[in-house]
Motif scaffolding. Structure first.
Motif: not given
Length: 171
Positions: A51-52, A63-67, A168-170
């Motif tokens: 998920a981004c 920059h990125g935020l990933f799960q 996708t918001w986590i």
């Protein structure tokens, strides 16, 4: 107390990731190159079932935020994303962006070898990092509003406009 850095890659955190173009060159200053990088990001998200949460492509860094669905995928994900996007970007330089390619020696790497990973352990820290990446183009003087930067997930959050990759918001 150990001075070793804790390894978070094996845990299911949201990862705040940063990596740069080789020697901080502004290789991401052309729309077609940014499209290649985002296209490859989209492919890797699907391939890794990841998920981004957010991203920004700056002229000389990302920059990125990933799960990730599986622990331990971060390093392979970043390696594959950088490798494939580098390959296709170099092809664009050679085949169609001759006027732009003089900034880039084709024998040089496209990306710096390493990346920086910061594990996000709280909702507050996730919101802080998301705002930080979205405001990056504003702080750099590239736009006056984060939503105006085409290569960022800010438009998705503020306007619900497509940004080239699923966001996708986590919770």
């Amino acid at each position: 107390m150990s001075s070793k850095r804790r390894v978070f890659e094996d845990l299911r955190y949201v990862h705040f990731v940063t990596f740069s173009c080789f020697h901080r060159r502004k290789l991401l200053s052309h729309d077609r190159i940014c499209q290649v990088v985002l296209g490859n990001l989209r492919e890797q998200l699907v391939s890794f079932n990841a998920a981004c949460v957010g991203f920004v492509l700056m002229p000389d860094h990302v920059h990125g935020l990933f799960q990730f669905a599986e622990s331990g995928d971060l390093g392979r994900f970043i390696q594959r994303w950088k490798s494939r996007s580098s390959y296709f970007a170099k092809q664009l330089f050679a085949d169609g962006l001759h006027e732009y390619a003089y900034h880039f020696d084709g024998s040089s790497p496209f990306w710096q070898r390493k990346y920086y990973d910061f594990p996000i352990e709280s909702r507050e820290k996730l919101l802080e990092k998301l705002q930080y990446i979205h405001e990056n183009p504003v702080r750099a003087g590239l736009v006056t509003s984060a939503r105006d930067w085409r290569w960022s997930s800010a438009r998705w959050y503020e306007l619900r406009k497509s940004v080239g990759v699923p966001i996708t918001w986590i919770d």
